[in-house]
Design a protein around this motif. Structure first.
Motif, PDB file in Angstrom:
ATOM      1  N   ASN A 159      12.791  -8.678  -4.495  1.00 40.57           N
ATOM      2  CA  ASN A 159      12.199  -9.558  -5.502  1.00 40.57           C
ATOM      3  C   ASN A 159      11.421 -10.719  -4.899  1.00 40.57           C
ATOM      4  OD1 ASN A 159      13.131  -8.123  -7.748  1.00 40.57           O
ATOM      5  ND2 ASN A 159      15.124  -9.131  -7.666  1.00 40.57           N
ATOM      6  N   PHE A 160      11.600 -10.981  -3.636  1.00 41.98           N
ATOM      7  CA  PHE A 160      10.903 -12.094  -2.994  1.00 41.98           C
ATOM      8  C   PHE A 160       9.741 -11.630  -2.123  1.00 41.98           C
ATOM      9  CE2 PHE A 160      13.211 -15.801  -4.276  1.00 41.98           C
ATOM     10  CZ  PHE A 160      14.457 -15.327  -4.645  1.00 41.98           C
ATOM     11  N   MET A 161       9.473 -10.365  -2.162  1.00 47.25           N
ATOM     12  CA  MET A 161       8.400  -9.815  -1.353  1.00 47.25           C
ATOM     13  C   MET A 161       7.158  -9.540  -2.193  1.00 47.25           C
ATOM     14  SD  MET A 161      10.727  -7.222   0.961  1.00 47.25           S
ATOM     15  CE  MET A 161       9.475  -6.839   2.178  1.00 47.25           C
ATOM     16  N   GLU A 162       6.016  -9.566  -1.535  1.00 46.45           N
ATOM     17  CA  GLU A 162       4.772  -9.173  -2.178  1.00 46.45           C
ATOM     18  C   GLU A 162       4.503  -7.718  -1.813  1.00 46.45           C
ATOM     19  OE1 GLU A 162       1.658 -12.004  -2.037  1.00 46.45           O
ATOM     20  OE2 GLU A 162       0.076 -10.489  -2.215  1.00 46.45           O
ATOM     21  N   TRP A 163       3.991  -6.956  -2.779  1.00 45.80           N
ATOM     22  CA  TRP A 163       3.794  -5.520  -2.577  1.00 45.80           C
ATOM     23  C   TRP A 163       2.352  -5.140  -2.863  1.00 45.80           C
ATOM     24  CZ3 TRP A 163       7.912  -3.067  -0.566  1.00 45.80           C
ATOM     25  CH2 TRP A 163       9.139  -3.726  -0.666  1.00 45.80           C
ATOM     26  N   GLY A 164       1.888  -4.131  -2.168  1.00 49.32           N
ATOM     27  CA  GLY A 164       0.529  -3.706  -2.391  1.00 49.32           C
ATOM     28  C   GLY A 164       0.326  -2.217  -2.151  1.00 49.32           C
ATOM     29  N   TRP A 165      -0.720  -1.722  -2.756  1.00 43.39           N
ATOM     30  CA  TRP A 165      -1.193  -0.354  -2.493  1.00 43.39           C
ATOM     31  C   TRP A 165      -2.595  -0.475  -1.905  1.00 43.39           C
ATOM     32  CZ3 TRP A 165       1.516   4.061  -2.596  1.00 43.39           C
ATOM     33  CH2 TRP A 165       2.712   4.083  -3.307  1.00 43.39           C
ATOM     34  N   TYR A 166      -2.812   0.240  -0.823  1.00 42.17           N
ATOM     35  CA  TYR A 166      -4.099   0.275  -0.147  1.00 42.17           C
ATOM     36  C   TYR A 166      -4.525   1.729  -0.029  1.00 42.17           C
ATOM     37  CZ  TYR A 166      -3.341  -4.592   1.199  1.00 42.17           C
ATOM     38  OH  TYR A 166      -3.150  -5.944   1.169  1.00 42.17           O
ATOM     39  N   ARG A 167      -5.806   1.929   0.254  1.00 40.29           N
ATOM     40  CA  ARG A 167      -6.269   3.303   0.467  1.00 40.29           C
ATOM     41  C   ARG A 167      -7.342   3.330   1.540  1.00 40.29           C
ATOM     42  NH1 ARG A 167      -9.387   4.359  -5.324  1.00 40.29           N
ATOM     43  NH2 ARG A 167     -11.215   3.018  -4.927  1.00 40.29           N
ATOM     44  N   GLN A 168      -7.439   4.487   2.169  1.00 41.32           N
ATOM     45  CA  GLN A 168      -8.452   4.682   3.193  1.00 41.32           C
ATOM     46  C   GLN A 168      -9.054   6.062   3.017  1.00 41.32           C
ATOM     47  OE1 GLN A 168      -7.168   4.041   7.253  1.00 41.32           O
ATOM     48  NE2 GLN A 168      -9.267   3.721   7.920  1.00 41.32           N
ATOM     49  N   ALA A 169     -10.342   6.071   2.731  1.00 41.42           N
ATOM     50  CA  ALA A 169     -11.083   7.324   2.592  1.00 41.42           C
ATOM     51  C   ALA A 169     -11.668   7.697   3.950  1.00 41.42           C
ATOM     52  CB  ALA A 169     -12.177   7.157   1.554  1.00 41.42           C
ATOM     53  N   PRO A 170     -11.984   8.968   4.161  1.00 41.03           N
ATOM     54  CA  PRO A 170     -12.554   9.398   5.444  1.00 41.03           C
ATOM     55  C   PRO A 170     -13.808   8.606   5.798  1.00 41.03           C
ATOM     56  CG  PRO A 170     -11.918  11.292   4.144  1.00 41.03           C
ATOM     57  CD  PRO A 170     -11.767  10.104   3.250  1.00 41.03           C
ATOM     58  N   GLY A 171     -13.845   8.077   7.001  1.00 43.58           N
ATOM     59  CA  GLY A 171     -15.007   7.349   7.465  1.00 43.58           C
ATOM     60  C   GLY A 171     -15.144   5.945   6.907  1.00 43.58           C
ATOM     61  N   LYS A 172     -14.153   5.489   6.162  1.00 43.61           N
ATOM     62  CA  LYS A 172     -14.224   4.155   5.569  1.00 43.61           C
ATOM     63  C   LYS A 172     -13.045   3.305   6.017  1.00 43.61           C
ATOM     64  CE  LYS A 172     -16.800   5.446   1.412  1.00 43.61           C
ATOM     65  NZ  LYS A 172     -16.853   5.344  -0.075  1.00 43.61           N
ATOM     66  N   GLN A 173     -13.198   1.986   5.834  1.00 43.68           N
ATOM     67  CA  GLN A 173     -12.111   1.084   6.181  1.00 43.68           C
ATOM     68  C   GLN A 173     -11.043   1.096   5.085  1.00 43.68           C
ATOM     69  OE1 GLN A 173     -13.945  -2.756   6.906  1.00 43.68           O
ATOM     70  NE2 GLN A 173     -14.129  -2.315   9.096  1.00 43.68           N
ATOM     71  N   ARG A 174      -9.852   0.732   5.499  1.00 44.71           N
ATOM     72  CA  ARG A 174      -8.764   0.612   4.520  1.00 44.71           C
ATOM     73  C   ARG A 174      -9.092  -0.530   3.572  1.00 44.71           C
ATOM     74  NH1 ARG A 174      -2.649   0.823   6.646  1.00 44.71           N
ATOM     75  NH2 ARG A 174      -3.622   2.660   7.607  1.00 44.71           N
ATOM     76  N   GLU A 175      -8.846  -0.319   2.281  1.00 39.30           N
ATOM     77  CA  GLU A 175      -9.144  -1.334   1.286  1.00 39.30           C
ATOM     78  C   GLU A 175      -7.947  -1.522   0.354  1.00 39.30           C
ATOM     79  OE1 GLU A 175     -12.398  -0.098  -1.190  1.00 39.30           O
ATOM     80  OE2 GLU A 175     -11.362   1.673  -1.927  1.00 39.30           O
ATOM     81  N   VAL A 176      -7.844  -2.724  -0.182  1.00 39.78           N
ATOM     82  CA  VAL A 176      -6.772  -3.003  -1.123  1.00 39.78           C
ATOM     83  C   VAL A 176      -7.102  -2.367  -2.463  1.00 39.78           C
ATOM     84  CG1 VAL A 176      -7.771  -5.209  -1.790  1.00 39.78           C
ATOM     85  CG2 VAL A 176      -5.332  -4.806  -2.124  1.00 39.78           C
ATOM     86  N   VAL A 177      -6.103  -1.802  -3.084  1.00 42.10           N
ATOM     87  CA  VAL A 177      -6.238  -1.212  -4.411  1.00 42.10           C
ATOM     88  C   VAL A 177      -5.585  -2.126  -5.457  1.00 42.10           C
ATOM     89  CG1 VAL A 177      -5.616   0.745  -5.877  1.00 42.10           C
ATOM     90  CG2 VAL A 177      -6.265   1.126  -3.490  1.00 42.10           C
ATOM     91  N   ALA A 178      -4.347  -2.532  -5.188  1.00 42.82           N
ATOM     92  CA  ALA A 178      -3.612  -3.365  -6.134  1.00 42.82           C
ATOM     93  C   ALA A 178      -2.508  -4.098  -5.390  1.00 42.82           C
ATOM     94  CB  ALA A 178      -3.014  -2.522  -7.255  1.00 42.82           C
ATOM     95  N   ARG A 179      -2.183  -5.284  -5.897  1.00 44.20           N
ATOM     96  CA  ARG A 179      -1.080  -6.055  -5.323  1.00 44.20           C
ATOM     97  C   ARG A 179      -0.270  -6.685  -6.439  1.00 44.20           C
ATOM     98  NH1 ARG A 179      -2.702  -8.505   0.465  1.00 44.20           N
ATOM     99  NH2 ARG A 179      -0.753  -9.632   0.150  1.00 44.20           N
ATOM    100  N   ILE A 180       1.004  -6.903  -6.161  1.00 43.14           N
ATOM    101  CA  ILE A 180       1.871  -7.572  -7.116  1.00 43.14           C
ATOM    102  C   ILE A 180       2.689  -8.612  -6.369  1.00 43.14           C
ATOM    103  CG2 ILE A 180       3.651  -5.757  -6.928  1.00 43.14           C
ATOM    104  CD1 ILE A 180       4.253  -6.306  -9.942  1.00 43.14           C
TER     105      ILE A 180
END
Length: 117
Positions: A32-53
């Motif tokens: 409950n005290f941590m921040e969480w996120g989903w990231y994604r990385q497509a072929p040939g691209k940098q990892r990017e943030v998708v969503a955070r809570i």
């Protein structure tokens, strides 16, 4: 050491839905005290943030997924979810779960999401 295990990826047609899960090896208290996120990385691209809570429940999304994706968490199960609706071929990527606490970050191994046109 925090371990994160993602699941729920797969192959889906455009317009379809998937729900990703990320189970964390932490106590409910710590979760409950941590921040969480989903990231994604497509072929040939940098990892990017998708969503955070954030610990307080505030969420933020990448412009490309607003209105289609929803991040949520279940502290009883120490699990973070990413509900993905109206999927598009450009959503194809490896999706990673991430946790942030005390200046440290932790990452899962990733789960592949492939959206066919």
């Amino acid at each position: 050491q925090v371990q994160l295990v993602e699941s729920g990826g797969g192959l889906v047609q455009a317009g379809g839905s998937l729900r990703l899960s990320c189970v964390a090896s932490v106590s409910r208290f710590s979760f409950n005290f941590m921040e969480w996120g989903w990231y994604r990385q497509a072929p040939g691209k940098q990892r990017e943030v998708v969503a955070r809570i954030r610990p307080g429940g505030t969420t933020e999304y990448a412009d490309s997924v607003k209105g289609r994706f929803t991040i949520s968490r279940d502290s009883a199960k120490t699990t973070v979810y990413l509900q993905m609706n109206s999927l598009k071929p450009e959503d194809t990527a490896i999706y990673y779960c991430a946790a942030f606490a005390g200046g440290d970050d932790y990452w899962g191994q990733g789960t592949q999401v492939t959206v066919s046109s």
